[in-house]
Design an enzyme around this catalytic site. Sequence first.
Site, PDB file in Angstrom:
ATOM      1  N   ASN A  42       0.837  -1.120  -0.076  1.00  0.00           N
ATOM      2  CA  ASN A  42       0.136   0.052  -0.218  1.00  0.00           C
ATOM      3  C   ASN A  42       0.863   1.281   0.079  1.00  0.00           C
ATOM      4  O   ASN A  42       1.918   1.266   0.480  1.00  0.00           O
ATOM      5  CB  ASN A  42      -1.064   0.199   1.144  1.00  0.00           C
ATOM      6  CG  ASN A  42      -0.446  -0.152   2.728  1.00  0.00           C
ATOM      7  OD1 ASN A  42       0.931  -0.637   2.584  1.00  0.00           O
ATOM      8  ND2 ASN A  42      -0.918   0.221   3.593  1.00  0.00           N
ATOM      9  N   GLU A  44       0.392   5.296   0.630  1.00  0.00           N
ATOM     10  CA  GLU A  44      -0.424   6.408   1.068  1.00  0.00           C
ATOM     11  C   GLU A  44      -0.014   7.683   0.558  1.00  0.00           C
ATOM     12  O   GLU A  44       0.966   7.792  -0.088  1.00  0.00           O
ATOM     13  CB  GLU A  44      -0.599   6.378   2.515  1.00  0.00           C
ATOM     14  CG  GLU A  44      -1.043   4.854   3.100  1.00  0.00           C
ATOM     15  CD  GLU A  44      -1.628   4.880   4.539  1.00  0.00           C
ATOM     16  OE1 GLU A  44      -0.864   5.851   5.237  1.00  0.00           O
ATOM     17  OE2 GLU A  44      -2.057   4.017   5.061  1.00  0.00           O
ATOM     18  N   CYS A  53      -4.079   0.326  -2.338  1.00  0.00           N
ATOM     19  CA  CYS A  53      -3.964  -0.889  -1.655  1.00  0.00           C
ATOM     20  C   CYS A  53      -2.654  -1.751  -2.155  1.00  0.00           C
ATOM     21  O   CYS A  53      -2.473  -1.770  -3.326  1.00  0.00           O
ATOM     22  CB  CYS A  53      -5.277  -1.368  -1.560  1.00  0.00           C
ATOM     23  SG  CYS A  53      -6.677  -0.769  -0.537  1.00  0.00           S
ATOM     24  N   GLU A  55      -2.977  -4.809  -2.700  1.00  0.00           N
ATOM     25  CA  GLU A  55      -3.396  -5.817  -3.664  1.00  0.00           C
ATOM     26  C   GLU A  55      -3.597  -5.336  -5.162  1.00  0.00           C
ATOM     27  O   GLU A  55      -3.327  -5.855  -6.152  1.00  0.00           O
ATOM     28  CB  GLU A  55      -4.968  -6.375  -3.360  1.00  0.00           C
ATOM     29  CG  GLU A  55      -4.896  -6.878  -1.971  1.00  0.00           C
ATOM     30  CD  GLU A  55      -5.242  -6.321  -0.816  1.00  0.00           C
ATOM     31  OE1 GLU A  55      -4.788  -4.931  -1.047  1.00  0.00           O
ATOM     32  OE2 GLU A  55      -5.736  -6.435   0.358  1.00  0.00           O
TER      33      GLU A  55
HETATM   34  N1  THU Z   1      -5.040  -1.355   2.691  1.00  0.00           N
HETATM   35  C1  THU Z   1      -4.813  -2.375   1.917  1.00  0.00           C
HETATM   36  O1  THU Z   1      -3.539  -2.003   1.214  1.00  0.00           O
HETATM   37  N2  THU Z   1      -5.318  -3.468   1.664  1.00  0.00           N
HETATM   38  C2  THU Z   1      -6.532  -3.834   2.170  1.00  0.00           C
HETATM   39  O2  THU Z   1      -6.854  -5.072   2.128  1.00  0.00           O
HETATM   40  C3  THU Z   1      -6.986  -3.109   3.278  1.00  0.00           C
HETATM   41  C4  THU Z   1      -6.495  -1.535   3.276  1.00  0.00           C
HETATM   42  C5  THU Z   1      -4.443  -0.214   3.211  1.00  0.00           C
HETATM   43  C6  THU Z   1      -5.302   1.045   2.871  1.00  0.00           C
HETATM   44  C7  THU Z   1      -4.464   2.084   3.721  1.00  0.00           C
HETATM   45  O3  THU Z   1      -3.202   2.275   3.269  1.00  0.00           O
HETATM   46  C8  THU Z   1      -4.394   1.355   4.950  1.00  0.00           C
HETATM   47  O4  THU Z   1      -4.433  -0.208   4.676  1.00  0.00           O
HETATM   48  C9  THU Z   1      -5.209   1.508   6.027  1.00  0.00           C
HETATM   49  O5  THU Z   1      -6.652   1.598   5.351  1.00  0.00           O
END
Ligand code: THU
Length: 136
Positions: A42, A44, A53, A55
């Site tokens: 992920n 941000e 994310c 995935e």
């Molecule tokens: N996040 C993911 O990368 N994958 C998921 O399946 C759930 C959420 C990340 C997005 C964000 O950077 C952090 O987790 C908190 O939501």
Amino acid sequence: MDKKMLIRKAIETLPNSYVPYSHFHVAAALLCKDGTVYTGINIENAAYTPTICAERSAFFRAVNEGKREFDAIAICGGGNGVITDYVSPCGVCRQVMREFCEPETFRIILAKSEDDYKEFMLNQLLPLGFGPENLQ
Ligand code: THU
């Protein structure tokens, strides 16, 4: 590529996660049908909504390289990079999986470690999904 190796690749990638706001690290390792693996983390953003994310990072890397067929994805993560629980993909990521994967056979592996994981088929996590064939 066995399941443990896929999980290991996700866990090894976890420190690359860029999460200065949530401090919630997530990593994924996506297994293509040809045996290659693409990892993702992920990433941000100060403006929040551009965040992607783990995935989708993995999927978009693979699709950029011409891959279109996938067998499985391993996902791991946790606050401050410490894996304490299973991380389940958000709805948007499930929908991206639905674009490229067969709902009955694509495996989603939620891992705490190489030996502690839960496995689901995409159609279990996204029942009655809307996919490419609906537009034909
Ligand atoms: N996040 C993911 O990368 N994958 C998921 O399946 C759930 C959420 C990340 C997005 C964000 O950077 C952090 O987790 C908190 O939501």
